[in-house]
Design a protein around this motif. Structure first.
Motif, PDB file in Angstrom:
ATOM      1  N   TYR A  94      34.635  37.555  13.604  1.00 18.46           N
ATOM      2  CA  TYR A  94      34.438  38.837  12.919  1.00 18.46           C
ATOM      3  C   TYR A  94      33.399  38.615  11.823  1.00 18.46           C
ATOM      4  N   THR A  95      32.249  39.218  11.959  1.00 17.66           N
ATOM      5  CA  THR A  95      31.249  39.000  10.926  1.00 17.66           C
ATOM      6  C   THR A  95      31.682  39.640   9.615  1.00 17.66           C
ATOM      7  N   SER A 135      29.351  38.966  17.574  1.00 15.17           N
ATOM      8  CA  SER A 135      30.421  39.028  16.576  1.00 15.17           C
ATOM      9  C   SER A 135      31.053  40.412  16.589  1.00 15.17           C
ATOM     10  N   ASP A 153      29.227  39.262   7.220  1.00 16.22           N
ATOM     11  CA  ASP A 153      27.891  39.090   6.649  1.00 16.22           C
ATOM     12  C   ASP A 153      27.275  40.462   6.374  1.00 16.22           C
ATOM     13  N   ASP A 154      27.339  40.893   5.129  1.00 18.53           N
ATOM     14  CA  ASP A 154      26.845  42.213   4.755  1.00 18.53           C
ATOM     15  C   ASP A 154      25.328  42.254   4.614  1.00 18.53           C
ATOM     16  N   SER A 159      32.327  35.033   5.603  1.00 18.53           N
ATOM     17  CA  SER A 159      31.570  35.793   4.607  1.00 18.53           C
ATOM     18  C   SER A 159      30.746  34.818   3.767  1.00 18.53           C
ATOM     19  N   LEU A 200      33.969  44.237   7.648  1.00 18.12           N
ATOM     20  CA  LEU A 200      32.909  44.333   6.658  1.00 18.12           C
ATOM     21  C   LEU A 200      33.224  45.299   5.527  1.00 18.12           C
ATOM     22  N   ALA A 231      33.466  42.823  13.890  1.00 18.92           N
ATOM     23  CA  ALA A 231      33.110  43.128  12.506  1.00 18.92           C
ATOM     24  C   ALA A 231      34.324  43.348  11.629  1.00 18.92           C
ATOM     25  N   TYR A 286      24.509  42.044   9.462  1.00 22.79           N
ATOM     26  CA  TYR A 286      25.503  42.517  10.426  1.00 22.79           C
ATOM     27  C   TYR A 286      24.930  43.164  11.686  1.00 22.79           C
ATOM     28  N   ILE A 345      26.386  41.626  15.186  1.00 24.42           N
ATOM     29  CA  ILE A 345      27.237  42.448  16.054  1.00 24.42           C
ATOM     30  C   ILE A 345      26.566  42.667  17.402  1.00 24.42           C
ATOM     31  N   LYS A 362      36.920  35.308  10.154  1.00 27.71           N
ATOM     32  CA  LYS A 362      35.973  36.137   9.411  1.00 27.71           C
ATOM     33  C   LYS A 362      35.187  35.231   8.485  1.00 27.71           C
TER      34      LYS A 362
END
Length: 380
Positions: free
Chosen positions: A244-245, A263, A247-248, A223, A267, A265, A251, A255, A221
């Motif tokens: 697993y993203t 990716s 990235d807020d 971030s 989140l 997720a 995304y 994805i 993951k």
């Protein structure tokens, strides 16, 4: 009826999106929502006391996420680890949530860190702290997420200390884990993680950990709020290791992916977006990438607003939206973190979320927004 927000008059939406629980199992992506905790607003505690958690409301929110087909990423940054929730509280949260997940058949992965350490620590003490938490998470039946450690960041002298520490932990893990790289925008104490402030050098060390233990790493993951770096790392992963993203900001595109991969997720923004996110992934499951993007792209403005600098205070907006949506009866947070964002920030979050149709009862959300404005002396 018009509501007068700090940013100007706004006409609230009359009807929500139709996002009922249930539906087909998510197929093309593995999706976890990092979930917040609900404070007990009637606890007679003072600053510095252990967190008082409303366990019934906290677990009810997790059942809400599971009912829409999402997995729960438990005891993570979104649950205020290190910002109001100490290790004792996190351990109880893990035990309760893992038992609840088992009872409803929900997917759960839990954060493993070193936050029981309260002062300077040696590398041996860091390893022992990680081991204690790993044993609890695995003993609860949950998947482990090896979180970035403030104590390791302070104790490590360079990349080799990270390589040795993670190798030690991965050898002990009973099942493949998720490795978590949380950037300093989420936690300033993690500056220079993996042994270097140079992100290229840090990335090389991170990938070396994975390359040396691919059978013990389910996924990673990231971030860092850097889509290009995530894509680069994703393309360099060994076969079978997922990205697993976290990235807020980016995304939907991460994805959705491209012709060279995508990716999954994990989140924090999927806490308030849970039902809509699950619906979008089901659309993606049919092969309709454009439909998926049409659903999620409009949510990015809200996410970027919640996660704007100082990013670590995004949890305030997440809990605020949960209150407006009726998932809890109050806007109180452990550690008093409800004070971490301004009234204009919260009012904008309300407007953006309402425009998206995220509130199951728009009238309730409007009434609660008006109540907050009144408390601040600004209701009209």
């Amino acid at each position: 009826m018009t509501i007068h927000l700090p940013q100007g008059p706004y006409e609230p939406r009359a009807t929500p999106l139709d996002l009922a629980p249930g539906g087909a199992r998510l197929a093309s992506r593995t999706v976890f929502s990092a979930a917040h905790v609900v404070a007990d607003p009637y606890a007679d505690i003072s600053p510095g006391d252990p967190a008082a958690v409303d366990w019934d409301a906290t677990l009810a929110f997790r059942r809400h996420l599971w009912s829409h087909g999402l997995g729960v990423a438990e005891a993570m940054d979104t649950a205020q680890r290190g910002m109001g929730l100490d290790w004792a509280g996190a351990a109880e949260l893990i035990r309760r949530s893992a038992a609840e997940a088992k009872s409803v058949g929900g997917a759960i992965a839990c954060g493993v860190g070193t936050d029981q350490l309260t002062g300077p620590a040696t590398l041996a003490e860091v390893r022992a702290a990680y081991e204690e938490q790993l044993a609890l998470v695995e003993g609860s039946g949950a998947q482990a997420i090896l979180m970035a450690s403030r104590a390791l960041a302070a104790a490590a002298r360079g990349p080799e200390d990270y390589l040795e520490t993670y190798a030690h932990l991965l050898r002990q893990a009973a099942e493949p884990v998720v490795l978590h790289w949380l950037g300093p925008m989420f936690d300033p104490a993690l500056e220079g993680y993996w042994g270097s402030a140079d992100l290229d050098a840090a990335t090389d060390t991170f990938l070396k950990v994975i390359a040396e233990h691919p059978d013990k790493v389910d996924g990673i993951k990231i971030s860092l709020l850097d889509a290009e770096r995530e894509i680069d790392v994703r393309r360099r992963l060994p076969g079978g290791v997922r990205c697993y993203t976290g990235d807020d900001f980016n995304y939907p595109e991460l994805i959705a992916g491209d012709d060279r991969g995508f990716s999954h997720a994990l989140l924090g923004i999927f806490d308030p977006l849970g039902p809509l996110a699950a619906h979008a992934v089901r659309v993606l499951d049919t092969g309709d990438t454009e439909g998926f993007r049409a659903l999620l792209d409009p949510t990015v403005e809200l996410s970027r607003h919640l996660f704007e600098a100082p990013t670590r205070f995004y949890k305030t907006g997440v809990v605020f939206l949960a209150w407006l949506a009726g998932h809890q009866d109050h806007f109180t947070m452990v550690g008093g973190l409800q004070s971490a964002r301004s009234l204009p920030h919260l009012a904008k979050a309300y407007e953006l979320a309402d425009r998206l149709g995220l509130f199951p009862d728009p009238g309730l959300a409007e009434a609660r927004m008006r109540a907050l404005l009144s408390v601040h002396g600004g209701s009209r």
